[in-house]
Design a protein around this motif. Structure first.
Motif, PDB file in Angstrom:
ATOM      1  N   ARG A  23       5.794 -21.326  -3.233  1.00 52.15           N
ATOM      2  CA  ARG A  23       5.538 -22.642  -2.648  1.00 52.15           C
ATOM      3  C   ARG A  23       6.790 -23.230  -1.999  1.00 52.15           C
ATOM      4  N   LEU A  24       7.964 -22.670  -2.299  1.00 49.15           N
ATOM      5  CA  LEU A  24       9.196 -23.114  -1.652  1.00 49.15           C
ATOM      6  C   LEU A  24       9.175 -22.841  -0.148  1.00 49.15           C
ATOM      7  N   LEU A  25       8.339 -21.901   0.285  1.00 54.39           N
ATOM      8  CA  LEU A  25       8.269 -21.555   1.699  1.00 54.39           C
ATOM      9  C   LEU A  25       7.572 -22.642   2.521  1.00 54.39           C
ATOM     10  N   GLY A  26       6.866 -23.541   1.861  1.00 56.22           N
ATOM     11  CA  GLY A  26       6.216 -24.631   2.569  1.00 56.22           C
ATOM     12  C   GLY A  26       4.979 -24.239   3.337  1.00 56.22           C
ATOM     13  N   LEU A  27       4.359 -23.117   2.969  1.00 60.96           N
ATOM     14  CA  LEU A  27       3.154 -22.630   3.635  1.00 60.96           C
ATOM     15  C   LEU A  27       1.954 -22.752   2.690  1.00 60.96           C
ATOM     16  N   PRO A  28       0.732 -22.776   3.243  1.00 64.42           N
ATOM     17  CA  PRO A  28      -0.451 -22.819   2.377  1.00 64.42           C
ATOM     18  C   PRO A  28      -0.506 -21.575   1.486  1.00 64.42           C
ATOM     19  N   VAL A  29      -0.834 -21.766   0.226  1.00 62.66           N
ATOM     20  CA  VAL A  29      -0.845 -20.645  -0.731  1.00 62.66           C
ATOM     21  C   VAL A  29      -2.130 -20.661  -1.559  1.00 62.66           C
ATOM     22  N   GLU A  30      -2.727 -19.493  -1.697  1.00 66.59           N
ATOM     23  CA  GLU A  30      -3.830 -19.285  -2.641  1.00 66.59           C
ATOM     24  C   GLU A  30      -3.357 -18.229  -3.643  1.00 66.59           C
ATOM     25  N   VAL A  31      -3.879 -18.276  -4.853  1.00 66.35           N
ATOM     26  CA  VAL A  31      -3.494 -17.309  -5.890  1.00 66.35           C
ATOM     27  C   VAL A  31      -4.692 -16.460  -6.265  1.00 66.35           C
ATOM     28  N   VAL A  32      -4.534 -15.128  -6.122  1.00 67.28           N
ATOM     29  CA  VAL A  32      -5.581 -14.179  -6.509  1.00 67.28           C
ATOM     30  C   VAL A  32      -4.905 -13.049  -7.287  1.00 67.28           C
ATOM     31  N   PRO A  33      -4.853 -13.123  -8.619  1.00 63.62           N
ATOM     32  CA  PRO A  33      -4.191 -12.082  -9.417  1.00 63.62           C
ATOM     33  C   PRO A  33      -4.790 -10.701  -9.158  1.00 63.62           C
ATOM     34  N   SER A  34      -3.945  -9.685  -9.170  1.00 61.63           N
ATOM     35  CA  SER A  34      -4.399  -8.330  -8.829  1.00 61.63           C
ATOM     36  C   SER A  34      -4.945  -7.546 -10.017  1.00 61.63           C
ATOM     37  N   ASN A  35      -4.291  -7.661 -11.183  1.00 60.37           N
ATOM     38  CA  ASN A  35      -4.738  -6.950 -12.391  1.00 60.37           C
ATOM     39  C   ASN A  35      -4.867  -5.439 -12.178  1.00 60.37           C
ATOM     40  N   VAL A  36      -3.905  -4.832 -11.487  1.00 62.45           N
ATOM     41  CA  VAL A  36      -3.954  -3.398 -11.238  1.00 62.45           C
ATOM     42  C   VAL A  36      -3.287  -2.618 -12.371  1.00 62.45           C
ATOM     43  N   ASP A  37      -3.565  -1.328 -12.410  1.00 68.80           N
ATOM     44  CA  ASP A  37      -2.892  -0.408 -13.322  1.00 68.80           C
ATOM     45  C   ASP A  37      -1.443  -0.277 -12.869  1.00 68.80           C
ATOM     46  N   GLU A  38      -0.486  -0.475 -13.775  1.00 68.99           N
ATOM     47  CA  GLU A  38       0.928  -0.446 -13.399  1.00 68.99           C
ATOM     48  C   GLU A  38       1.627   0.851 -13.806  1.00 68.99           C
ATOM     49  N   ASP A  39       0.858   1.885 -14.117  1.00 70.81           N
ATOM     50  CA  ASP A  39       1.461   3.187 -14.396  1.00 70.81           C
ATOM     51  C   ASP A  39       1.982   3.792 -13.096  1.00 70.81           C
ATOM     52  N   THR A  40       3.097   4.517 -13.195  1.00 67.30           N
ATOM     53  CA  THR A  40       3.676   5.169 -12.010  1.00 67.30           C
ATOM     54  C   THR A  40       4.000   6.624 -12.322  1.00 67.30           C
ATOM     55  N   PRO A  41       4.063   7.469 -11.296  1.00 67.38           N
ATOM     56  CA  PRO A  41       4.347   8.891 -11.519  1.00 67.38           C
ATOM     57  C   PRO A  41       5.737   9.131 -12.103  1.00 67.38           C
ATOM     58  N   GLU A  42       5.852  10.174 -12.886  1.00 66.63           N
ATOM     59  CA  GLU A  42       7.158  10.608 -13.403  1.00 66.63           C
ATOM     60  C   GLU A  42       8.058  10.940 -12.218  1.00 66.63           C
ATOM     61  N   GLY A  43       9.315  10.561 -12.330  1.00 64.48           N
ATOM     62  CA  GLY A  43      10.266  10.925 -11.290  1.00 64.48           C
ATOM     63  C   GLY A  43      10.439   9.905 -10.191  1.00 64.48           C
ATOM     64  N   TRP A  44       9.618   8.861 -10.178  1.00 63.28           N
ATOM     65  CA  TRP A  44       9.803   7.813  -9.181  1.00 63.28           C
ATOM     66  C   TRP A  44      11.112   7.083  -9.424  1.00 63.28           C
ATOM     67  N   THR A  45      11.831   6.761  -8.360  1.00 61.49           N
ATOM     68  CA  THR A  45      13.070   5.994  -8.461  1.00 61.49           C
ATOM     69  C   THR A  45      12.729   4.524  -8.718  1.00 61.49           C
ATOM     70  N   PRO A  46      13.708   3.733  -9.171  1.00 55.61           N
ATOM     71  CA  PRO A  46      13.449   2.300  -9.343  1.00 55.61           C
ATOM     72  C   PRO A  46      12.920   1.642  -8.072  1.00 55.61           C
ATOM     73  N   ARG A  47      13.459   2.024  -6.931  1.00 54.74           N
ATOM     74  CA  ARG A  47      12.975   1.447  -5.677  1.00 54.74           C
ATOM     75  C   ARG A  47      11.506   1.811  -5.447  1.00 54.74           C
ATOM     76  N   GLN A  48      11.165   3.069  -5.685  1.00 55.50           N
ATOM     77  CA  GLN A  48       9.778   3.495  -5.494  1.00 55.50           C
ATOM     78  C   GLN A  48       8.832   2.753  -6.441  1.00 55.50           C
ATOM     79  N   ILE A  49       9.273   2.541  -7.676  1.00 50.44           N
ATOM     80  CA  ILE A  49       8.431   1.836  -8.646  1.00 50.44           C
ATOM     81  C   ILE A  49       8.203   0.399  -8.219  1.00 50.44           C
ATOM     82  N   ALA A  50       9.300  -0.320  -7.915  1.00 52.90           N
ATOM     83  CA  ALA A  50       9.177  -1.739  -7.558  1.00 52.90           C
ATOM     84  C   ALA A  50       8.367  -1.923  -6.279  1.00 52.90           C
TER      85      ALA A  50
END
Length: 201
Positions: A23-50
């Motif tokens: 909301r600091l951006l000063g633009l209209p905002v709606e919130v829709v939570p994703s609730n996705v699976d947060e598992d990631t493949p073995e070997g992913w780098t921190p950048r790839q995970i984030a």
């Protein structure tokens, strides 16, 4: 594109902290939570995970909005992880896991990665990036860790601490974007929205 014509941002997160920051951006905002699976493949780098998890969240919400009146909206997904000695720390499983994480972080410097993804609902145009902040934690006693874990604050925080709350007492110094640690680097997001011709105030 002028401010009056700016599309709504759809935040793919139920995090109160991210909701405050976007909301600091000063633009209209709606919130829709994703609730996705947060598992990631073995070997992913921190950048790839984030970045990968931020994109997964944004795409999931984009699909939810298909066919609705959000065509020119931009879905914003974000994911934060803590990294120490190449070990990626997400949210602790329980109090014991939170205690373990804080013991490892005590007296040392770790990295906080936050990935950010923007997806336009109308055509799927996507922009993904990330920021890294270095955080130096105070040397903590076992009692200090136990008292902090007992507050319940670490439960839903990557790395088992929240810098914007009681956890601020645990942090000695930071190098980089503070808001990145909180969970949404708003300066980076502002730059990314420029790709879509959106100018933030």
């Amino acid at each position: 594109m002028n401010q009056a014509a700016s599309p709504t941002l759809i935040l793919a997160s139920g995090s109160p902290r991210r909701q405050e920051l976007i909301r600091l951006l000063g633009l209209p905002v709606e919130v829709v939570p994703s609730n996705v699976d947060e598992d990631t493949p073995e070997g992913w780098t921190p950048r790839q995970i984030a970045e990968g998890l931020s994109l997964r969240k944004a795409l999931s919400v984009k699909e939810q909005l298909a066919g609705q009146s959000f065509a020119e909206s931009i879905v914003v997904g974000s994911d934060t992880i803590v990294v120490l000695d190449r070990e990626v720390m997400g949210k602790p499983r329980d109090a014991e896991d939170a205690t373990r994480m804080l013991g490892l972080l005590s007296g040392r410097t770790h990295e906080v990665y936050t990935g950010v993804s923007c997806v336009r609902v109308s055509d799927g145009e996507t922009v993904t990036s990330h920021r890294v902040t270095h955080v130096r934690m105070r040397a903590l006693t076992a009692e200090q860790i136990s008292r902090y874990v007992a507050t319940g604050e670490p439960n839903d925080k990557a790395g088992a601490y929240g810098i914007q709350e009681i956890g601020s007492l645990l942090v000695e110094s930071i190098d980089g974007c503070y808001f990145n640690i909180v969970g949404l680097p708003v300066s980076l997001l502002s730059e990314m929205l420029g790709t879509y011709g959106i100018t933030t105030p």
